[in-house]
Design a protein around this motif. Structure first.
Motif, PDB file in Angstrom:
ATOM      1  N   ILE A   1       1.677   7.866  -6.260  1.00  0.00           N
ATOM      2  CA  ILE A   1       0.831   9.080  -6.986  1.00  0.00           C
ATOM      3  C   ILE A   1       1.377  10.396  -6.707  1.00  0.00           C
ATOM      4  O   ILE A   1       1.541  10.797  -5.503  1.00  0.00           O
ATOM      5  CB  ILE A   1      -0.683   8.645  -6.274  1.00  0.00           C
ATOM      6  CG1 ILE A   1      -1.028   7.287  -6.263  1.00  0.00           C
ATOM      7  CG2 ILE A   1      -1.702   9.614  -6.599  1.00  0.00           C
ATOM      8  CD1 ILE A   1      -2.380   6.948  -5.581  1.00  0.00           C
TER       9      ILE A   1
ATOM     10  N   LYS B   1       2.516   1.989  -3.363  1.00  0.00           N
ATOM     11  CA  LYS B   1       1.530   2.414  -4.471  1.00  0.00           C
ATOM     12  C   LYS B   1       1.265   3.729  -4.222  1.00  0.00           C
ATOM     13  O   LYS B   1       1.015   4.575  -5.099  1.00  0.00           O
ATOM     14  CB  LYS B   1       0.478   1.397  -4.471  1.00  0.00           C
ATOM     15  CG  LYS B   1       0.626  -0.055  -4.900  1.00  0.00           C
ATOM     16  CD  LYS B   1       0.534   0.018  -6.501  1.00  0.00           C
ATOM     17  CE  LYS B   1       0.847  -1.270  -6.862  1.00  0.00           C
ATOM     18  NZ  LYS B   1       0.729  -1.611  -8.380  1.00  0.00           N
ATOM     19  N   LEU B   2       0.811   4.077  -2.731  1.00  0.00           N
ATOM     20  CA  LEU B   2       0.560   5.317  -2.525  1.00  0.00           C
ATOM     21  C   LEU B   2       1.649   6.383  -2.935  1.00  0.00           C
ATOM     22  O   LEU B   2       1.401   7.684  -3.259  1.00  0.00           O
ATOM     23  CB  LEU B   2      -0.018   5.704  -0.924  1.00  0.00           C
ATOM     24  CG  LEU B   2      -1.404   4.889  -0.609  1.00  0.00           C
ATOM     25  CD1 LEU B   2      -1.632   5.080   0.882  1.00  0.00           C
ATOM     26  CD2 LEU B   2      -2.564   5.448  -1.576  1.00  0.00           C
TER      27      LEU B   2
ATOM     28  N   GLN C   1      -6.641   8.118  -8.240  1.00  0.00           N
ATOM     29  CA  GLN C   1      -6.166   8.841  -9.601  1.00  0.00           C
ATOM     30  C   GLN C   1      -7.333   9.341 -10.459  1.00  0.00           C
ATOM     31  O   GLN C   1      -7.198  10.504 -10.724  1.00  0.00           O
ATOM     32  CB  GLN C   1      -5.414   7.830 -10.236  1.00  0.00           C
ATOM     33  CG  GLN C   1      -4.074   7.730  -9.897  1.00  0.00           C
ATOM     34  CD  GLN C   1      -3.190   6.473 -10.496  1.00  0.00           C
ATOM     35  OE1 GLN C   1      -4.222   5.501 -10.527  1.00  0.00           O
ATOM     36  NE2 GLN C   1      -2.044   6.507 -10.392  1.00  0.00           N
TER      37      GLN C   1
ATOM     38  N   ASP D   1      -5.055  -1.713  -5.181  1.00  0.00           N
ATOM     39  CA  ASP D   1      -5.131  -1.425  -6.397  1.00  0.00           C
ATOM     40  C   ASP D   1      -6.321  -0.593  -6.850  1.00  0.00           C
ATOM     41  O   ASP D   1      -6.245   0.576  -7.499  1.00  0.00           O
ATOM     42  CB  ASP D   1      -5.031  -2.399  -7.324  1.00  0.00           C
ATOM     43  CG  ASP D   1      -3.713  -3.111  -7.414  1.00  0.00           C
ATOM     44  OD1 ASP D   1      -2.940  -2.561  -6.610  1.00  0.00           O
ATOM     45  OD2 ASP D   1      -3.755  -4.499  -7.764  1.00  0.00           O
TER      46      ASP D   1
ATOM     47  N   THR E   1       0.746  -1.158   0.188  1.00  0.00           N
ATOM     48  CA  THR E   1      -0.026  -0.158  -0.167  1.00  0.00           C
ATOM     49  C   THR E   1       0.974   1.184  -0.054  1.00  0.00           C
ATOM     50  O   THR E   1       0.542   2.030  -0.750  1.00  0.00           O
ATOM     51  CB  THR E   1      -0.910   0.027   1.201  1.00  0.00           C
ATOM     52  OG1 THR E   1      -1.516  -1.458   1.374  1.00  0.00           O
ATOM     53  CG2 THR E   1      -1.965   1.152   1.286  1.00  0.00           C
TER      54      THR E   1
ATOM     55  N   VAL F   1      -6.301   2.876  -5.201  1.00  0.00           N
ATOM     56  CA  VAL F   1      -5.060   3.932  -6.107  1.00  0.00           C
ATOM     57  C   VAL F   1      -5.795   4.152  -7.455  1.00  0.00           C
ATOM     58  O   VAL F   1      -5.596   5.437  -7.596  1.00  0.00           O
ATOM     59  CB  VAL F   1      -3.940   2.961  -6.445  1.00  0.00           C
ATOM     60  CG1 VAL F   1      -3.018   3.667  -7.383  1.00  0.00           C
ATOM     61  CG2 VAL F   1      -3.154   2.672  -5.095  1.00  0.00           C
TER      62      VAL F   1
END
Ligand code: PLP
Length: 408
Positions: free
Chosen positions: A321, A317-318, A401, A394, A314, A397
């Protein structure tokens, strides 16, 4: 793949996770606020109401004896879960807040006087601030605060100068509900104990993420809420070292906490009942035990390992961004992520995510001083537990976005 950890099986144990919201699969990422209940907990509560309901400790009839037995067995389950020395040290309360208020009152009555100091940290939940503040007002004591740095880690180097001969107790969160930080509680306890100062740990955000051993920690008090560890609401635990609890006066008066009552005087029941006034929430306590046994059946080790993988995934992935800033980057953390999106109001973002079936929380998370530290009004918080998946991350995320595209 973690041996013995079957995520599909685990998810099917939680009926609420099977539903759709706005025709989208529910992605529940608000576990810091409350966790969902496995079927075994729901079934236990229903069975208690349908078959066994009876007030405990006071009856000699069949149902009352049955329920009393289950309640005391639940106490033993909690004792084993925390590795406490005895069931005398396990008090059932209404939750973490109820437990902290109990200690702030009882300990405060006995040991805190004008000019004394209570030490907490800057990252406490309001439930571990306000009861101490109320105590300070009552007694003319002073509240002192261990600050945290911009990564969200306690400034331990300030601890020794904050501990003084007037410090009566240190009350510290084991893990922060808004920053995700796991605090170096063993070090704090060691330094406080070197000066004979007891330590209360607020485990409301820790117990659902990893094993806790109160004897290894050597904390004097440990508190948590049932509803944050997959049990029912309105129930929780106060652990206290027996020698300490023996010395403290009761918090509330009423049935179950008494031995003999006359209009002149009342003598109190023994531990742990001295701190359990009124008809106990026996359904809550037995429901909590069912949740702990469920966790045990999966294995705390496997849960911990899965959550660490999920948490690392997590975070990675964060962090990728653009325009997303995470608040709380401590090296040791639970799977709780607070963040803001450039120029986008938290409330707008959470509403859009909600329409995608993604439940996150916004606001101060009852940690207003944490928000003040960063000069912000609040954050968006995604908090994950072992029934969440990489696919859900996912989806979060992608949802973020899309939100950025729509609102920037
Ligand atoms: N402490 C922490 C760290 C929390 O996160 C919470 C709830 O969010 C509490 C205490 C209070 O828990 P409860 O409202 O269940 O008493």
């Amino acid at each position: 793949m973690i041996m013995g950890f079957n995520i599909n099986q685990i998810r099917s144990d939680f009926p609420i996770l099977q539903q759709q919201v706005y025709n989208k699969p529910l992605i529940y990422l608000d576990n810091g606020a409350t966790t969902q209940k496995p079927r075994v907990v729901i079934d236990t509560i229903r069975e208690l109401q349908e078959v066994h309901n009876s007030s405990i400790h006071r009856g000699i009839h069949y149902l009352s004896e049955q329920m009393t037995g289950r309640y005391e067995a639940a106490r033993e389950t909690v004792r084993a879960f925390l590795n406490a020395a005895s069931t005398q040290e396990i008090i059932f309360t209404s939750g973490a807040t109820g437990s902290i208020n109990t200690v702030a009152f009882s300990f405060g009555e006995k040991y805190v006087n004008s000019g004394d100091e209570i030490l907490i940290s800057e990252m406490e939940h309001h439930s571990n601030i306000v009861p101490w503040q109320m105590l300070c007002r009552r007694k003319g004591a002073q509240l002192k605060v261990i600050p945290f740095n911009d990564k969200g880690e306690l400034e331990l180097e300030k601890l020794d100068e904050l501990l003084s001969e007037r410090t009566r107790i240190v009350a510290l969160t084991h893990a922060s509900n808004s920053l995700g930080t796991i605090n170096p509680v063993k070090e704090v306890i060691k330094r406080a104990h070197a000066r004979d100062i007891p330590v209360l740990l607020d485990g409301a955000q820790m117990v659902q993420h990893g094993e806790v051993d109160v004897r290894e920690l050597d904390c004097d008090f440990y508190v948590f809420s049932s509803h944050k560890i997959f049990g029912p609401t309105g129930s929780g635990v106060l652990y206290g070292k027996e020698a300490m609890l023996e010395e403290l006066p009761p918090y509330q008066g009423g049935g179950d906490m008494v031995d003999q009552v006359t209009f002149d005087e009342t003598s109190y029941n023994t531990l742990p009942f001295k701190f359990e006034a009124g008809t106990s929430n026996y359904t809550g306590a037995i429901g909590l035990a069912a949740a702990l046994e469920y966790l045990q059946s999966i294995g705390f080790e496997a849960i911990g390992r899965y959550e660490r993988e999920l948490s690392d995934y997590t975070l990675e992935k964060l962090e990728r961004i653009g325009g997303l800033k995470i608040y709380g980057n401590a090296a040791e953390r639970i799977s709780v992520f607070s963040f803001l999106l450039d120029n986008i109001h938290t409330y707008d973002a959470a509403m859009i995510l909600d329409k995608m079936g993604i439940a996150v929380r916004t606001g101060t998370h009852c940690t207003q001083p944490v928000m003040d530290h960063f000069g912000i009004d609040g954050t968006i918080r995604a908090s994950l537990v072992f029934y969440n998946t990489m696919e859900e991350v996912d989806a979060l995320v992608q949802g973020i976005q899309k939100t950025i595209e729509m609102l920037s």
